[in-house]
Scaffold this motif. Structure first.
Motif, PDB file in Angstrom:
ATOM      1  N   ARG A 261      21.260  59.030 -27.844  1.00 53.12           N
ATOM      2  CA  ARG A 261      21.626  60.173 -28.696  1.00 53.12           C
ATOM      3  C   ARG A 261      22.478  59.734 -29.882  1.00 53.12           C
TER       4      ARG A 261
ATOM      5  N   LEU B 222      35.411  64.877 -31.812  1.00 56.75           N
ATOM      6  CA  LEU B 222      34.851  65.244 -30.519  1.00 56.75           C
ATOM      7  C   LEU B 222      33.386  64.860 -30.455  1.00 56.75           C
TER       8      LEU B 222
ATOM      9  N   HIS C 199      25.665  68.421 -33.703  1.00 60.10           N
ATOM     10  CA  HIS C 199      25.262  67.925 -32.381  1.00 60.10           C
ATOM     11  C   HIS C 199      26.435  67.321 -31.607  1.00 60.10           C
ATOM     12  N   PRO C 200      27.274  66.482 -32.244  1.00 58.46           N
ATOM     13  CA  PRO C 200      28.405  65.935 -31.481  1.00 58.46           C
ATOM     14  C   PRO C 200      29.386  67.000 -30.981  1.00 58.46           C
ATOM     15  N   LEU C 201      29.383  68.170 -31.605  1.00 60.28           N
ATOM     16  CA  LEU C 201      30.260  69.248 -31.134  1.00 60.28           C
ATOM     17  C   LEU C 201      29.588  70.053 -30.022  1.00 60.28           C
ATOM     18  N   GLY C 202      28.414  69.623 -29.608  1.00 57.29           N
ATOM     19  CA  GLY C 202      27.725  70.301 -28.505  1.00 57.29           C
ATOM     20  C   GLY C 202      26.872  71.469 -28.959  1.00 57.29           C
TER      21      GLY C 202
ATOM     22  N   TYR D 250      30.392  65.636 -27.747  1.00 58.29           N
ATOM     23  CA  TYR D 250      29.817  66.154 -26.515  1.00 58.29           C
ATOM     24  C   TYR D 250      28.397  65.606 -26.397  1.00 58.29           C
TER      25      TYR D 250
END
Lengths: 361, 361
Positions: free
Chosen positions: A13, A321, B20-23, A323
């Protein structure tokens, strides 16, 4: 450029997130039906041994790489007859077996703990007699995050350890009473150019990486670079390689390699000029490597099993962050956060606050 | 959090890369069958007026935003009855019409060139008599990248300009002999918190943004912030807003707003603590805003029509490449690169080299 990745977990990812801006497209091959990289490319769902699937996958990509070292070598060799695969299968072969790995370290003059192959209880006893106690008994293959390991402190531990993990090829290693654990991440291009990132100092909990701090200007940098350069050259490596090391006094002792982007390099996303993910892709695609210089100081905190409250973390300045879009489950890496600061003491203050906010102190 | 974006161009693409990295997960609604954001989320392909499609789109997301200001207000209002939509429809309504926009500036006491609505050749002549020459005749709606504009330098230009762009509602604006063009980008959260990025200085070519430099510590920062804060409050705005300004002496004169992430803020991806894309998403999703502080100095160079040779650009240290995965076509924004440096003079050296390497000097 279409990049095929074996595995569709968080490393795949983060590779895709780094590669899209470079104009790359992604395909992931992973048997899991729910894969957190699948939102960022095409997901080829099926077994690594399914040659019809491998044919379709190979036809859809220009180059192949992998996100974990336990992908079957046969799969990589099959694909390598159809498309370039980097890192090379030889690196995978070495990294998949602790005996091969430690033997390579020894051949290259890289300090490593004393070790001996163990295939029976009798051989284990002989190995303990030679290496002494304490020592660590490990499965040669398929160990990760502390799984498949037993620490032997006294002779009475021998039988229990054998019964717990015996029956598969094992290795006994001398116990290193290290002061700290560090890792070095380096990247080698198709043209042989090598660039090394600053060392990371790593803290594990229950065998799983908990915290990594970038160590800009560390006194052990040179020794670590000399080790990893030997490995990269010997393996005729292309891509990012991680080397985990123990520090004992002024000496670094090699523990293991990971032929892929590595958890202890996640801080490079915000903390280095070019992230390990982008540099891995540049290497496997034959593009020039990017600068590995640090941007200030950085530390990365893993989220294992559960995610912290997003709002509380985002309310802190200079926290980034990540996720992974994975279901929370005990022992599973579900996300991480990176803190960054210009000065080391400011970083430490931020990190301590992050540990408080996330309840992970 | 599932975010719906109206439009699936490069701005939507960069929003998704930040989200995307923040979900977050993404859905894009765009009539174009080939959309460069579609690799990063689900693409709802169809017309902005297709209510069945809008219903399906709304059902698939938690919040809606947009990447361009010419999305039909009716579409936004339709969606807003089903899901939260940010920035608010009122901002869109204002930004879509230069007369509304300039009127708002005037009402808020924000300096703007003299202007007058023009609906006939007769009105144009009256407006020229009042405002004087030179002046700029513009369509009130649907102008971008210098399209729908005519500069009037002498009375003989009036008829030609009218024949070229007349027949739709127009606005005549006094010509500003500016020293430089700057823009300010700010973000306002759902709770009303506002954060401003450092000014960017912009250079256009053929009406299209060519180059933006971040201006840390600029003497005009305070004036620009005071303007944009008035606008954000008045519009009860949520998300990123861009305000383009002319500098004339020590005075900033407002040109136009863009109720979205903006090309002159692309440098924030590498050059600010939190990018405009991440902050826009934080705002529209009701999350705490991130720091807008600059990381050193940055400059962004647009690639219009064609992409430079990837290898040559990547071979430069501290250059960050962004390809949009769009077909090359004259006048089309197909990518950009950002250079960053700790010191302003080092940045300038790098930028000049980038201009040479890309042939864009």
């Amino acid at each position: 450029m279409r990049v095929g990745v074996l595995g569709a977990g968080q490393l795949a990812r983060m590779l895709a997130l780094a590669g899209h801006p470079l104009g790359m497209r992604f395909a992931f091959l992973d048997p899991a039906s729910e894969s957190c990289a699948a939102a960022l490319g095409e997901h080829y769902c099926g077994d690594y041994g399914d040659t019809a699937l491998l044919d379709r996958f190979a036809a859809a990509v220009d180059v192949v790489t992998y996100e974990f070292e336990n992908v079957p070598v046969a799969c990589v060799e099959y694909l390598a007859r159809r498309r370039p695969v980097w890192p090379p299968a030889g690196a995978l072969h070495t990294a998949q077996d602790r005996l091969h790995e430690k033997t390579l370290f020894r051949e290259l003059g890289i300090a490593t703990p004393p070790f001996q192959a163990v295939n029976s209880l009798e051989e284990l006893k002989q190995a303990v007699a030679g290496i002494g106690l304490p020592a660590v008994l490990k499965t040669r293959r398929l160990g990760y995050d502390g799984k498949g390991q037993a620490v032997l402190r006294q002779p009475e531990d021998i039988d229990a350890a054998w019964h717990r993990i015996g029956g598969v090829p094992l290795i006994l290693e001398g116990f290193v009473a290290f002061q700290r654990e560090v890792s070095i991440i380096a990247v080698r291009g198709r043209d042989g150019e090598i660039r090394c990132y600053p060392l990371a100092e790593n803290i594990h909990r229950n065998g799983i990486l908990h915290l990594s701090r970038s160590c800009v200007g560390d006194s052990m940098q040179e020794q670590a670079e000399s080790y990893i350069k030997l490995l990269l050259e010997q393996l005729d490596y292309v891509g990012v390689l991680a080397l985990e090391l123990f520090q004992d006094g002024a000496r670094l002792i090699a523990n293991e390699i990971a032929p892929r982007v590595h958890n202890s390099g996640h801080w490079t996303i915000e903390g280095a000029e070019t992230s390990q993910f982008e540099n891995h892709l540049r290497a496997v695609c034959g593009l020039p490597l990017g600068s590995t210089a640090a941007l200030g100081h950085a530390a990365m905190l893993n989220f294992i099993g559960t995610l912290p409250p997003r709002e509380a973390v985002l309310a802190m300045d200079d926290v980034h962050l990540h996720y992974y879009d994975k279901e929370e489950r005990p022992g599973r890496k579900v996300g991480h956060a990176t803190v960054r600061a210009t000065a080391a003491d400011a970083l430490e203050t931020r990190l301590q606050r992050l540990l408080d906010v996330t309840g992970l102190r």
